[in-house]
Write an enzyme that holds these catalytic residues in place. Structure first.
Site, PDB file in Angstrom:
ATOM      1  N   THR A  28     136.814  95.614  46.308  1.00 54.97           N
ATOM      2  CA  THR A  28     137.091  96.975  45.834  1.00 54.97           C
ATOM      3  C   THR A  28     138.098  97.638  46.776  1.00 54.97           C
ATOM      4  O   THR A  28     138.072  97.399  47.988  1.00 54.97           O
ATOM      5  CB  THR A  28     135.789  97.800  45.838  1.00 54.97           C
ATOM      6  OG1 THR A  28     134.873  97.193  44.924  1.00 54.97           O
ATOM      7  CG2 THR A  28     136.021  99.249  45.389  1.00 54.97           C
ATOM      8  N   ASP A  81     138.669  90.412  49.305  1.00 51.51           N
ATOM      9  CA  ASP A  81     138.390  91.839  49.512  1.00 51.51           C
ATOM     10  C   ASP A  81     139.199  92.362  50.697  1.00 51.51           C
ATOM     11  O   ASP A  81     139.654  91.588  51.547  1.00 51.51           O
ATOM     12  CB  ASP A  81     136.881  92.033  49.767  1.00 51.51           C
ATOM     13  CG  ASP A  81     136.423  93.473  49.472  1.00 51.51           C
ATOM     14  OD1 ASP A  81     137.271  94.340  49.188  1.00 51.51           O
ATOM     15  OD2 ASP A  81     135.201  93.712  49.533  1.00 51.51           O
ATOM     16  N   GLY A  82     139.358  93.651  50.741  1.00 48.68           N
ATOM     17  CA  GLY A  82     140.029  94.305  51.854  1.00 48.68           C
ATOM     18  C   GLY A  82     139.027  94.673  52.940  1.00 48.68           C
ATOM     19  O   GLY A  82     137.860  94.273  52.905  1.00 48.68           O
ATOM     20  N   LYS A  94     133.576  97.750  56.488  1.00 48.47           N
ATOM     21  CA  LYS A  94     133.958  97.957  55.096  1.00 48.47           C
ATOM     22  C   LYS A  94     133.139  99.112  54.524  1.00 48.47           C
ATOM     23  O   LYS A  94     132.199  99.580  55.126  1.00 48.47           O
ATOM     24  CB  LYS A  94     133.700  96.693  54.276  1.00 48.47           C
ATOM     25  CG  LYS A  94     134.609  95.546  54.684  1.00 48.47           C
ATOM     26  CD  LYS A  94     134.451  94.285  53.825  1.00 48.47           C
ATOM     27  CE  LYS A  94     134.350  94.565  52.369  1.00 48.47           C
ATOM     28  NZ  LYS A  94     135.445  95.348  51.797  1.00 48.47           N
ATOM     29  N   GLY A  96     134.774 101.936  53.049  1.00 51.63           N
ATOM     30  CA  GLY A  96     135.548 103.171  52.927  1.00 51.63           C
ATOM     31  C   GLY A  96     135.559 103.676  51.492  1.00 51.63           C
ATOM     32  O   GLY A  96     135.586 104.879  51.239  1.00 51.63           O
ATOM     33  N   GLU A 103     129.640  94.706  47.549  1.00 48.50           N
ATOM     34  CA  GLU A 103     130.590  93.811  48.233  1.00 48.50           C
ATOM     35  C   GLU A 103     129.843  92.790  49.074  1.00 48.50           C
ATOM     36  O   GLU A 103     130.167  91.595  49.072  1.00 48.50           O
ATOM     37  CB  GLU A 103     131.536  94.628  49.126  1.00 48.50           C
ATOM     38  CG  GLU A 103     132.520  95.480  48.333  1.00 48.50           C
ATOM     39  CD  GLU A 103     133.340  96.436  49.185  1.00 48.50           C
ATOM     40  OE1 GLU A 103     134.353  96.937  48.668  1.00 48.50           O
ATOM     41  OE2 GLU A 103     132.979  96.698  50.341  1.00 48.50           O
ATOM     42  N   LYS A 121     144.944  97.380  59.966  1.00 47.64           N
ATOM     43  CA  LYS A 121     143.483  97.199  59.927  1.00 47.64           C
ATOM     44  C   LYS A 121     142.959  96.300  61.049  1.00 47.64           C
ATOM     45  O   LYS A 121     141.765  96.240  61.287  1.00 47.64           O
ATOM     46  CB  LYS A 121     143.063  96.607  58.576  1.00 47.64           C
ATOM     47  CG  LYS A 121     143.546  97.375  57.348  1.00 47.64           C
ATOM     48  CD  LYS A 121     142.862  98.698  57.198  1.00 47.64           C
ATOM     49  CE  LYS A 121     143.228  99.448  55.928  1.00 47.64           C
ATOM     50  NZ  LYS A 121     142.697  98.904  54.698  1.00 47.64           N
TER      51      LYS A 121
HETATM   52  C1  5RP Z   1     135.626  99.512  49.748  1.00 51.11           C
HETATM   53  C2  5RP Z   1     136.109  98.686  50.886  1.00 51.11           C
HETATM   54  C3  5RP Z   1     137.567  98.439  50.993  1.00 51.11           C
HETATM   55  O1  5RP Z   1     137.783  97.078  51.093  1.00 51.11           O
HETATM   56  C4  5RP Z   1     138.107  99.114  52.208  1.00 51.11           C
HETATM   57  O2  5RP Z   1     137.743 100.481  52.175  1.00 51.11           O
HETATM   58  C5  5RP Z   1     139.630  98.991  52.295  1.00 51.11           C
HETATM   59  O3  5RP Z   1     140.200  99.738  51.280  1.00 51.11           O
HETATM   60  P1  5RP Z   1     141.755  99.792  50.995  1.00 51.11           P
HETATM   61  O4  5RP Z   1     142.144  98.435  50.505  1.00 51.11           O
HETATM   62  O5  5RP Z   1     141.888 100.866  49.951  1.00 51.11           O
HETATM   63  O6  5RP Z   1     142.458 100.158  52.285  1.00 51.11           O
HETATM   64  O7  5RP Z   1     135.357  98.223  51.713  1.00 51.11           O
HETATM   65  O8  5RP Z   1     134.248  99.762  49.807  1.00 51.11           O
END
Ligand code: 5RP
Length: 218
Positions: A28, A81-82, A94, A96, A103, A121
């Site tokens: 997400t 995932d990010g 994670k 945010g 996740e 990051k």
């Molecule tokens: C969401 C997350 C996202 O992976 C994290 O917040 C990074 O978000 P972005 O890719 O918008 O910088 O953990 O719950």
């Protein structure tokens, strides 16, 4: 390149790791949104996806990618995932976007966690980014007190309800010198659903986009 262009570069690099005919685990966030858009261009090669949030499910479905219930799937070769922060041992903060619980569940089932990030990051020590903790609403005050006892300053994420109907406390000021220990301790607090430390099950591969291109680490 802008930060968003870097996110896109990392996200598109993850397409190289998708197995033909597989179910893809999808995270997400804004970086993952680029990945989902890229996945649409190879959708004929995959069976579909398992998603970690209502937002990602909606985006996948809109692009014609079938979204499966995790309970109907027994194998996810790759989860993409990010992260809000990632350290040298590939432990992450994670959540945010508030999707940390789902996740963590999808990541737990997946064989390989591929983290896609822009270079901002990458950090030497986790904790500058406030640590999200998903909490059952009736336990909010109790969990707030317990997190303060661990040395953090929990703040309720105003006006936010998770996909699971719970609250998020963002914990500022924690010193996370041992991410596995902190993840474990916070999970012991009654009323905590999940915390946003992904250290016990960290990433396996980091695709880190910077000025010089996308680094594939290790
Ligand atoms: C969401 C997350 C996202 O992976 C994290 O917040 C990074 O978000 P972005 O890719 O918008 O910088 O953990 O719950």
């Amino acid at each position: 390149m802008t930060q968003d262009e870097l996110k896109k570069a990392a996200a598109l690099a993850a397409l190289d790791y998708i197995e033909d005919g597989s179910i893809v685990g999808v995270g997400t966030g804004s970086t993952v949104n680029h990945f989902i858009d890229g996945l649409a261009s190879v959708r004929a090669r995959i069976r579909g996806a398992v998603s970690s949030s209502e937002a990602s499910s909606k985006r996948l479905a809109a692009l014609g990618i079938p979204v499966f219930d995790l309970n109907d799937i027994d194998r996810i070769p790759v989860y993409v995932d990010g992260a809000d922060e990632i350290d040298g041992s590939f432990a992450m903060i994670k959540g945010g976007g508030g999707a940390l619980t789902r996740e963590k569940i999808v990541a737990a089932v997946s064989e390989r966690f591929i983290c896609i990030c822009d270079a901002s990051k990458r950090v030497p020590t986790l904790g500058h980014f406030p640590l999200p903790v998903e909490v059952i609403p009736m336990a909010r005050s109790h969990v707030t007190r317990e997190l303060a006892r661990l040395g953090g300053e929990p703040r309720l994420r105003a006006g936010f309800v998770t996909d699971n109907g719970n609250l998020i406390l963002d914990v500022h000021g924690l010193t996370i010198s041992d991410p596995v220990d902190t993840e474990t301790r916070i999970n012991q607090i009654v009323g905590v659903v999940t915390n946003g430390l992904f250290a016990r099950r960290g990433a396996d591969l980091l695709l880190l986009a910077g000025k010089a291109g996308v680094e594939r680490i290790p």
